[in-house]
Design a protein around this motif. Sequence first.
Motif, short mmCIF file in Angstrom:
data_model
loop_
_atom_site.label_atom_id
_atom_site.label_comp_id
_atom_site.label_asym_id
_atom_site.label_seq_id
_atom_site.Cartn_x
_atom_site.Cartn_y
_atom_site.Cartn_z
N TYR A 47 0.89 -1.13 -0.07
CA TYR A 47 -0.04 0.10 -0.14
C TYR A 47 0.91 1.41 -0.11
O TYR A 47 1.95 1.19 0.78
N PHE A 63 -4.24 5.85 1.92
CA PHE A 63 -3.64 4.97 0.75
C PHE A 63 -4.01 5.10 -0.65
O PHE A 63 -5.27 5.38 -0.86
N TYR A 66 -7.27 3.77 -2.57
CA TYR A 66 -8.28 3.25 -1.42
C TYR A 66 -9.14 4.36 -0.63
O TYR A 66 -8.74 5.00 0.24
#
Length: 161
Positions: A47, A63, A66
């Motif tokens: 990530y 991240f 996301y």
Amino acid sequence: MEYLYIGKLVNTHGLKGEVRVLSDFRHIDKVFVPNFKFYIGKEKKEYVVESYRKHKNFHMFVFKGYYDINQIEHLKGSNVYIKKEDLILNKNEILAIDLIGFDVIIDDKKQGVIADVIDTLANEVLVLDNSVMIPYVKEFILKVDVDNKKVFVKNMKGLLE
């Protein structure tokens, strides 16, 4: 490839993919920055940090890619790692774990070999093969000779007793 544990992802925060990480990692200024790569969970899935902020005793991250709670909720309770090779330290900095196997010299005498490092909330502690424990703080450590694998330690009352 060696991974360093930096904390635990304990929860999500809000609905837009932000996560809470508990960490007492000593070099957060070098890794809690945009574009740094974290590896999360047993699979150590990568990530990339998009944003970071501190909130109370938590380190808060979003991240890249996301942006919804449903994408990251499964990460709750996961350990967070970095690749050791990604951590760039200053010239005079060395990780305590890299001292394992070094000789400890006190008053020009070898007192033992560093066998382990314990990470406490206050500081890291060097554990010698003879069970002597030495706090890894500047008050005790006089010099680290990386080339000769030696750590020179100030002899303080009670240290070897």
